[in-house]
Design a protein around this motif. Structure first.
Motif, PDB file in Angstrom:
ATOM      1  N   GLU A 149       0.830  -1.207   0.000  1.00 12.66           N
ATOM      2  CA  GLU A 149       0.000   0.000   0.000  1.00 12.66           C
ATOM      3  C   GLU A 149       0.861   1.251   0.000  1.00 12.66           C
ATOM      4  N   PHE A 150       0.259   2.353  -0.410  1.00 12.41           N
ATOM      5  CA  PHE A 150       1.008   3.611  -0.424  1.00 12.41           C
ATOM      6  C   PHE A 150       1.087   4.188   0.985  1.00 12.41           C
ATOM      7  N   ASP A 151       2.182   4.899   1.240  1.00  9.37           N
ATOM      8  CA  ASP A 151       2.237   5.630   2.500  1.00  9.37           C
ATOM      9  C   ASP A 151       2.093   7.125   2.204  1.00  9.37           C
ATOM     10  N   LEU A 152       2.109   7.910   3.264  1.00  6.49           N
ATOM     11  CA  LEU A 152       1.872   9.351   3.106  1.00  6.49           C
ATOM     12  C   LEU A 152       2.909   9.981   2.167  1.00  6.49           C
ATOM     13  N   GLY A 153       4.169   9.517   2.303  1.00  2.00           N
ATOM     14  CA  GLY A 153       5.245  10.048   1.456  1.00  2.00           C
ATOM     15  C   GLY A 153       4.954   9.800  -0.023  1.00  2.00           C
ATOM     16  N   ASP A 154       4.397   8.621  -0.353  1.00  2.00           N
ATOM     17  CA  ASP A 154       4.059   8.321  -1.752  1.00  2.00           C
ATOM     18  C   ASP A 154       2.972   9.268  -2.247  1.00  2.00           C
ATOM     19  N   ALA A 155       1.905   9.382  -1.450  1.00  2.00           N
ATOM     20  CA  ALA A 155       0.752  10.198  -1.880  1.00  2.00           C
ATOM     21  C   ALA A 155       1.190  11.651  -2.100  1.00  2.00           C
ATOM     22  N   ILE A 156       2.044  12.154  -1.207  1.00  2.00           N
ATOM     23  CA  ILE A 156       2.483  13.552  -1.356  1.00  2.00           C
ATOM     24  C   ILE A 156       3.454  13.674  -2.528  1.00  2.00           C
ATOM     25  N   PHE A 157       4.264  12.652  -2.749  1.00  2.00           N
ATOM     26  CA  PHE A 157       5.176  12.655  -3.908  1.00  2.00           C
ATOM     27  C   PHE A 157       4.372  12.775  -5.204  1.00  2.00           C
ATOM     28  N   PHE A 158       3.280  12.001  -5.322  1.00  2.00           N
ATOM     29  CA  PHE A 158       2.477  12.064  -6.551  1.00  2.00           C
ATOM     30  C   PHE A 158       1.968  13.494  -6.776  1.00  2.00           C
ATOM     31  N   ASP A 159       1.523  14.132  -5.683  1.00  2.00           N
ATOM     32  CA  ASP A 159       0.966  15.482  -5.837  1.00  2.00           C
ATOM     33  C   ASP A 159       2.053  16.552  -5.927  1.00  2.00           C
ATOM     34  N   GLY A 160       3.253  16.228  -5.438  1.00  2.00           N
ATOM     35  CA  GLY A 160       4.357  17.199  -5.494  1.00  2.00           C
ATOM     36  C   GLY A 160       5.107  17.147  -6.816  1.00  2.00           C
ATOM     37  N   CYS A 161       4.874  16.084  -7.595  1.00  2.00           N
ATOM     38  CA  CYS A 161       5.541  15.949  -8.901  1.00  2.00           C
ATOM     39  C   CYS A 161       5.054  17.055  -9.830  1.00  2.00           C
ATOM     40  N   MET A 162       6.004  17.836 -10.360  1.00  2.00           N
ATOM     41  CA  MET A 162       5.596  18.970 -11.216  1.00  2.00           C
ATOM     42  C   MET A 162       5.819  18.647 -12.696  1.00  2.00           C
ATOM     43  N   ARG A 163       5.931  17.384 -13.014  1.00  2.00           N
ATOM     44  CA  ARG A 163       6.099  16.910 -14.399  1.00  2.00           C
ATOM     45  C   ARG A 163       7.336  17.518 -15.054  1.00  2.00           C
ATOM     46  N   CYS A 164       8.431  17.642 -14.285  1.00  2.00           N
ATOM     47  CA  CYS A 164       9.629  18.272 -14.838  1.00  2.00           C
ATOM     48  C   CYS A 164      10.314  17.386 -15.879  1.00  2.00           C
ATOM     49  N   GLY A 165      10.053  16.087 -15.828  1.00  2.00           N
ATOM     50  CA  GLY A 165      10.569  15.185 -16.859  1.00  2.00           C
ATOM     51  C   GLY A 165      12.018  14.767 -16.683  1.00  2.00           C
ATOM     52  N   ARG A 166      12.634  15.126 -15.559  1.00  2.00           N
ATOM     53  CA  ARG A 166      14.030  14.700 -15.354  1.00  2.00           C
ATOM     54  C   ARG A 166      14.109  13.177 -15.297  1.00  2.00           C
ATOM     55  N   CYS A 167      13.115  12.557 -14.670  1.00  2.00           N
ATOM     56  CA  CYS A 167      13.126  11.093 -14.571  1.00  2.00           C
ATOM     57  C   CYS A 167      12.983  10.462 -15.962  1.00  2.00           C
ATOM     58  N   VAL A 168      12.228  11.122 -16.818  1.00  2.00           N
ATOM     59  CA  VAL A 168      12.030  10.594 -18.172  1.00  2.00           C
ATOM     60  C   VAL A 168      13.364  10.607 -18.927  1.00  2.00           C
ATOM     61  N   GLU A 169      14.100  11.685 -18.733  1.00  2.88           N
ATOM     62  CA  GLU A 169      15.395  11.826 -19.393  1.00  2.88           C
ATOM     63  C   GLU A 169      16.387  10.766 -18.904  1.00  2.88           C
ATOM     64  N   ALA A 170      16.288  10.435 -17.604  1.00  2.85           N
ATOM     65  CA  ALA A 170      17.264   9.503 -17.019  1.00  2.85           C
ATOM     66  C   ALA A 170      16.853   8.045 -17.179  1.00  2.85           C
ATOM     67  N   CYS A 171      15.589   7.788 -17.411  1.00  6.45           N
ATOM     68  CA  CYS A 171      15.086   6.404 -17.380  1.00  6.45           C
ATOM     69  C   CYS A 171      15.588   5.591 -18.583  1.00  6.45           C
ATOM     70  N   PRO A 172      16.269   4.478 -18.332  1.00  8.82           N
ATOM     71  CA  PRO A 172      16.775   3.676 -19.447  1.00  8.82           C
ATOM     72  C   PRO A 172      15.657   3.030 -20.253  1.00  8.82           C
ATOM     73  N   SER A 173      14.515   2.832 -19.613  1.00  2.00           N
ATOM     74  CA  SER A 173      13.392   2.232 -20.324  1.00  2.00           C
ATOM     75  C   SER A 173      12.883   3.205 -21.395  1.00  2.00           C
ATOM     76  N   VAL A 174      12.817   4.478 -21.039  1.00  2.00           N
ATOM     77  CA  VAL A 174      12.407   5.496 -22.016  1.00  2.00           C
ATOM     78  C   VAL A 174      13.465   5.571 -23.117  1.00  2.00           C
ATOM     79  N   GLY A 175      14.739   5.531 -22.703  1.00  2.00           N
ATOM     80  CA  GLY A 175      15.847   5.623 -23.659  1.00  2.00           C
ATOM     81  C   GLY A 175      15.828   4.484 -24.671  1.00  2.00           C
ATOM     82  N   ALA A 176      15.284   3.336 -24.245  1.00  4.10           N
ATOM     83  CA  ALA A 176      15.244   2.180 -25.147  1.00  4.10           C
ATOM     84  C   ALA A 176      13.948   2.151 -25.953  1.00  4.10           C
ATOM     85  N   GLY A 177      13.159   3.211 -25.830  1.00  6.57           N
ATOM     86  CA  GLY A 177      11.924   3.299 -26.612  1.00  6.57           C
ATOM     87  C   GLY A 177      10.851   2.338 -26.133  1.00  6.57           C
ATOM     88  N   GLU A 178      10.843   2.068 -24.833  1.00  6.02           N
ATOM     89  CA  GLU A 178       9.812   1.172 -24.285  1.00  6.02           C
ATOM     90  C   GLU A 178       8.589   1.986 -23.847  1.00  6.02           C
TER      91      GLU A 178
END
Ligand code: SF4
Ligand code: SF4
Length: 641
Positions: free
Chosen positions: A254-283
């Motif tokens: 189950e999610f904890d408070l930190g997870d729920a706040i992380f989802f709402d605190g995410c500002m869609r900056c896309g840094r994770c997308v840039e770093a994610c190898p799965s995205v890099g491999a076109g998955e």
């Protein structure tokens, strides 16, 4: 005359302003209450632990923009300009209210400094917002999305800042006060207006500016602007929450408070997308989309009106099974400004998927069955587990009377895979050469539980963990060296009651070098590059030991790839991916092998059986021939002894 400011200059019916301000505050608070209610319903606990360290981290990251600066200085500076510009104007407005309603203090020199400060704050905000628009719409930074709210929010701020300066210019054009120059931007603008025209225009623009500013406060919870509150709260909680050892606790999926706040605190900056190898491999998986989809799913489930962010992309409201693509490599956490660990959330989703028996890929299900049946994912008979050691005359610690200072935990992949078995043989020979009294568990060696844990089969993981702990206890083993960073990570971080100390072989070799037991007599004339395995480097911060060992070998020239250490690229074998057939446009391991080859190195060294297999397969698939080779660090060390 003493320098001062006339409040509500030329403005009638001020009560309307108060009504609007009350309305804006009410909307803001209603939004915040909605967030808290969703957090309450979606989190298994609302406990907020106190942590001095987390508090310090939150203050440093929020006010100095440390995390936003990391890896993208331009984005960091742009954000700092907006943050400090906005904050100084907010503080300035609050001080004005105190000055007007509580006690008078903004007069004389204080007024001059205050006026100057507001100008600087306004200019910072303006510069930051213009820079943000340029980055998104002219430079078109790839990781940034261009959705409706991405344009509306900065344009709103831009209009608020510009109208503030023009208002000031209009007022100064009429007042022409001797201290007007301290409001230097407004003073310059005042030259463009005639006093009569300025006086007539001023009230209209004032109300427009007031509506923009009050409206801005009101929409904070209803747009991605909520990260103003959500990001600091998320940063604190990510640092303060105790890490959960999944499998040990009820409701681990189950999610904890930190997870729920992380989802709402995410500002869609896309840094994770840039770093994610799965995205890099076109998955078809991207951590940002996954987080946003979870966010919307939680709102739809727990708030009667659904998602209150009226400009949120609605197509993301479905959490699909693509989270199986995540390799749990931790690259997203490394750069996320709010320390969001998307891969931990992925594991929680996997726990639920396994529990419900839904969305689990067929091949993975078969692997889990093998794990359950044979205590290894390779289906090989237990009897073959120690077969790689034939002829090496190693101590079997499970035999009566056998004793050793160190237990070499070989691991499933190294025991059964033909390519990876070389690691076990090389490491054993290195230990023998260094005179280490060590033994193995032979046929009785269990699976550490890494695969079960990574794919969310917590019941099986728990069984494997208990079984392993009992085995180590039974044979009095207190020191363990592993071939695999995955076994090392699992023992070190997910066996809270482990009766032994676990180390990865690179740590053991480094220690033997320091003790003078490992001396490189022969040189190896080669240019090499080193691939950091995710579970050794990013997850456990072991970056230096392997490099120190490599550099100590005479004749070796170590060069780095574009991505190395914390920024290393994943080979695609972790997180249970090794036992699934998930395809993208290109294999992650191929991306990595091409990067290694581009350095001009003859040898790509790694320190993980999964990386070795993935990269060697990729080398063959890419048609990269001798002298370019993929090698485990032990093999190189053995050559130099
Ligand atoms: S998860 Fe973190 S890095 Fe990814 S978009 Fe959200 S805030 Fe940015
Ligand atoms: S852990 Fe790695 S693969 Fe998974 S979402 Fe993060 S960056 Fe992507």
């Amino acid at each position: 005359m003493t320098p001062h400011r006339v409040m509500f200059w030329q403005i009638g019916n001020v009560w309307i302003f108060y009504v609007l301000a009350g309305l804006a505050t009410g909307l803001f608070l209603a939004g915040v209450v909605a967030y808290v209610s969703v957090w309450k319903k979606s989190s298994r606990s609302l406990e907020i632990p106190f942590s001095k360290e987390a508090l310090k981290r939150m203050i440093l990251d929020t006010f100095l923009g440390r995390r936003v600066l990391q890896g993208d200085v331009a984005a960091g500076l742009m954000h700092l300009l907006i943050f400090w510009g906005f904050l100084s104007l907010f503080i300035g407005t609050s001080l004005l209210a105190i000055h007007h309603y509580i006690f008078t203090f903004l007069e004389g020199t204080a007024h001059l400094i205050f006026s100057f400060g507001l100008e600087v704050g306004g200019l910072m905000l303006l510069a930051g917002v213009i820079w943000a628009l340029i980055r998104r719409y002219l430079q078109r930074v790839p990781r940034l999305e261009r959705r409706l709210e991405d344009a509306v929010v900065p344009l709103w701020l831009l209009l608020a800042a510009l109208s503030g300066f023009i208002l000031e210019g209009l007022r100064l054009a009429v007042e022409r006060s001797p201290w007007g120059g301290w409001s230097f931007v407004g003073w310059c603008l005042s030259g463009f207006f005639s006093p009569a025209g300025a006086e007539g225009l001023y009230p209209y623009l004032w109300w427009g500016h007031a509506l923009l500013c009050l409206g801005f406060i009101a929409v904070i919870p209803y747009t991605k602007l909520f990260h103003i509150l959500g990001a600091p709260a998320g940063i604190y909680l990510q640092g303060a929450s105790k890490p959960i050892v999944l499998g040990m606790e009820e409701g681990a999926g189950e999610f904890d408070l930190g997870d729920a706040i992380f989802f709402d605190g995410c500002m869609r900056c896309g840094r994770c997308v840039e770093a994610c190898p799965s995205v890099g491999a076109g998955e078809p998986f991207a951590p940002r989309d996954f987080v946003q989809a979870l966010r919307q799913a939680l709102w739809q489930e727990h708030f009667p009106l659904g998602d209150i962010r009226f400009m949120s992309p609605k197509e993301e409201s479905k959490v699909d099974e693509n989270f199986w693509y995540c390799t749990t490599c931790r690259a997203c956490l490394e750069i996320c400004p709010v320390y969001g660990a998307a891969f931990e959330v992925v594991t929680k989703k996997r726990v639920l998927a396994v529990e419900e028996g839904t969305m689990v890929p067929k091949l993975l299900n078969q692997t889990l069955e093998k794990l359950f049946k044979y205590n290894n994912p390779w289906e090989s008979s237990k009897r073959k587990r120690g077969a790689w050691a034939d002829g090496l005359e190693l101590i079997d610690l499970t035999k009566r009377g056998a004793e050793a200072d160190l237990c070499y935990f070989v691991g499933c992949t190294t025991s059964f895979d033909d390519t990876a078995q070389m690691i076990a043989r090389s490491f054993s020979k290195v230990l023998q050469t260094a005179g280490v009294n060590f033994g193995i568990l032979g046929k009785k060696e269990p699976c550490c539980g890494d695969i079960a844990r990574r794919v969310g089969e917590l019941g099986l993981f728990e069984e494997q963990r208990k079984g392993s702990e009992e085995l180590f206890d039974k044979y009095g083993i207190t020191e363990v060296a592993t071939s695999s960073p995955h076994c090392f990570h699992t023992f070190k971080n997910e066996y809270p009651e482990a009766p032994f100390r676990a180390r990865h072989y690179t740590q053991v070799l480094r220690e033997l070098m320091a003790e003078g037991k490992l001396r490189f007599k022969k040189g190896v004339e080669a240019t090499v590059t080193y691939h950091d395995p995710c579970y050794l480097g990013r997850h456990n911060r072991i970056f230096d030991e392997p490099r120190e060992i490599i550099r100590a070998i005479p004749g070796i020239n170590l060069i780095e790839m574009t991505h190395y250490q914390a920024d290393s690229l994943c080979c695609g074998g972790g997180g249970g991916r090794m036992w699934q057939d998930l395809q993208g446009e290109v294999k992650m391991s191929e991306v990595r092998i091409r990067e290694a080859e581009a350095t001009g190195a003859e040898i790509l060294i790694t320190a993980c059986p999964l990386c070795l297999i993935m990269l060697e397969d990729a080398r063959k698939a890419a048609g990269l021939k001798e002298p370019f080779r993929v090698m485990d660090l032990n093999e190189l060390v053995l050559q130099a002894l």
